[in-house]
Design an enzyme around this catalytic site. Structure first.
Site, mmCIF file in Angstrom:
data_model
loop_
_atom_site.group_PDB
_atom_site.id
_atom_site.type_symbol
_atom_site.label_atom_id
_atom_site.label_comp_id
_atom_site.label_asym_id
_atom_site.label_seq_id
_atom_site.Cartn_x
_atom_site.Cartn_y
_atom_site.Cartn_z
ATOM 1 N N ASP A 215 -0.031 2.521 -1.274
ATOM 2 C CA ASP A 215 1.430 2.622 -1.297
ATOM 3 C C ASP A 215 1.975 2.489 0.124
ATOM 4 O OD1 ASP A 215 4.003 3.483 -2.663
ATOM 5 O OD2 ASP A 215 3.825 5.060 -1.147
ATOM 6 N N GLU A 241 0.195 -2.713 -0.677
ATOM 7 C CA GLU A 241 1.576 -3.046 -1.012
ATOM 8 C C GLU A 241 2.336 -3.329 0.272
ATOM 9 O OE1 GLU A 241 5.734 -1.425 -2.667
ATOM 10 O OE2 GLU A 241 4.532 -0.517 -1.104
#
Ligand code: LAG
Ligand code: CA
Length: 491
Positions: A215, A241
């Protein structure tokens, strides 16, 4: 042998038998290749572990889905909004999505069903709240004060206000050290921080997960992510990400050396032609200059952030959503991840919970197709839509056959996976005919988006039927229709 292989094999065998039976009167039999191993993933957003386990067994494995991406498993702040999951307060696996035991049981059951588990690892930051209140397990935490976990010096001091946002920062230092919606940013260069994060990831691996979505990787220097993940066992899947942005100082390419990256450009380039019918846009077939190499790319139509933001094609418009997913699944670029979330009117609304704040169980086992007027909190269940399942079969049959150049005809567009299958869509308001060149054998084929060969196995189709003749596949498509035929769907 995974569920898909077993099932796809059975379908193929049934189809071949039917073809042989009819060989004398209708079509000559053809060689149907073994379906390729599944590669597609699915994000089950804010779904409790007990439900994820059931989905692996009842919908994901039968559909031929290879891996499931979870929502974060960490203990988090107490708040109703879904994004409480992205404000961790510890590395305990106790959250509104379930307990450590439930998590462990779910991973074991998914793996047993042939579905790998990818955990969403929030390692860039902790909570942004100065007074987060009670954590899920009842512990109180204060900003920059995680006793026994991190010391004050393990955080970057940003001095930003609550309204500061990443988009305002174009400077590498600011992006990576001092921002992301005012969340307490960890000093990922620190050996103790790296060791703490590494221990957390090892803990998840010990429970059987196969890899991680990193993340907010864009806010962690690539060298820091690499240092942390290089300590993990070989073969651990890493999906960073890194949201691509024009003029941004940090690009996905920096994170490509040690794993895969989510390629946000794919949906941005795929979906405009679906809205304007202008397929001359080269993205679907040309060099994809804005995109990382295929092996490194995780592609998606939308995710939990973009369905609340930039995505213009989502499950709220099922017809267009099926078209977008069909083109993505038929494509040979990247590894697709489907998105299965819930309906909402308020972007912050969490999934429905019980009185203790635990997210309620939900099942997609009995879903038979998209519902366009879902009530808030109801699940979209894309993994159970026949159109999606048909396209997963198409993809298995396409294997590594090259994607041929796309053709367009008015508002329709289609392409072949050489000799294996053809997909075509109509994004306009009128019936549209389109002819797609193909090297597939002449014959009548069942469209797998509307049901494929019928259950009776009598050589008929459950839905639409299209023909290939003399090197041309012909589709007459209703407005908003998608169609796909492949070697295994020949009547
Ligand atoms: C991500 N990827 O990089 C997640 O995919 C995304 O969902 C996360 O944002 C973000 N990064 C942090 O992990 C979500 C919500 C935000 C929310 C944040 C933290 O989209 O809206 O911020 O999680 O919970 C919320 C408030 C902000 C506030 C912040 C700190 O919306 O206004 O500043 O909390 O209190
Ligand atoms: Ca950071």
């Amino acid at each position: 042998m995974s569920g898909l292989r077993a099932r796809a094999g059975a379908v193929v065998a049934a189809v071949s038998a039917a073809v042989l039976l009819l060989a004398g009167c209708t079509q000559a039999s053809i060689e149907v290749p073994e379906p390729a191993a599944p590669d597609v993933g699915i994000q089950l957003f804010q779904l409790p572990w007990t439900s994820v386990a059931k989905e692996c067994e009842t919908t994901l494995a039968p559909a031929g889905i290879a891996w499931v991406l979870l929502s974060p498993a960490q203990e988090h702040i107490a708040a109703d909004e879904w994004w409480a999951s992205y404000q961790p307060v510890s590395y305990q696996l106790e959250s509104r999505l379930g307990t450590r035991d439930e998590f462990a049981d779910m991973v074991q059951r998914c793996n047993a069903a042939g579905v790998e588990v990818i955990a969403d690892a929030v390692i860039n930051h902790m909570t942004g709240q100065d007074e987060p209140g009670a954590g899920y397990a009842g512990t109180a935490y204060a900003h920059y004060d995680y006793p026994g976990l991190y010391t004050e010096s393990d955080f970057h001091r940003c001095g930003l206000t609550a309204n500061d946002d990443i988009q305002l920062y174009k400077n590498r230092e600011q992006v990576q050290n001092c921002e992301l919606v005012n969340l307490a940013d960890l000093d990922t260069a620190s050996p103790t921080v790296r060791a703490t994060i590494g221990a957390y990831l090892e803990d998840l691996l010990s429970l059987g997960v196969s890899g991680f979505r990193i993340d907010a990787a864009k806010h962690i220097p690539a060298t820091d992510v690499e240092a942390i993940v290089s300590q993990l066992p070989q073969g651990t899947r890493i999906m960073s990400e890194v949201i691509r942005g024009a003029g941004e100082p940090i690009a996905p390419e920096e994170y490509e050396g040690f794993g895969e990256v989510f390629e946000f450009t794919y949906a941005r380039e795929l979906t405009p032609p679906l809205e304007n019918g202008v397929f001359s846009d080269p993205v679907l077939s040309d060099d994809r200059p804005q995109q990382v190499p295929s092996e490194a790319a995780i592609v998606f139509v939308d995710n939990h952030d973009t369905e609340r933001g930039e995505a213009n094609v989502t499950a709220r418009d099922p017809q267009l959503y099926i078209i977008a997913n069909a083109l993505m699944l038929a494509d040979d670029y990247g590894t697709p991840v489907l998105y299965s979330g819930y309906a909402f009117s308020d972007r912050d609304s969490g999934a429905p919970t019980d009185a203790d704040g635990r997210v309620l169980d939900a099942s997609c086992a009995d879903t038979t197709g998209p519902v366009s007027d879902l009530a808030d909190g109801e699940r979209t269940c894309v993994q159970s839509w026949p159109a999606i399942r048909g396209m997963l079969e198409f993809r298995a049959m396409a294997g590594d056959a090259p994607r041929m150049p796309g053709v367009d005809s008015g508002d329709a567009y289609g392409f072949e996976r050489e000799g294996r299958g053809v997909v075509a869509v109509n994004v306009g308001d009128d019936i549209q005919s389109i002819e797609v060149p193909t090297t597939m054998p002449d014959g009548a084929y069942c469209d797998v988006i509307t049901g494929g060969p019928d259950a009776a196995g009598d050589g008929g189709c459950a839905g639409s039927e299209y023909s290939v003749s003399g090197g041309i596949a012909v589709f007459d498509l209703d407005p908003g229709a998608a169609a796909a035929i492949h070697l295994g769907s020949r009547r």
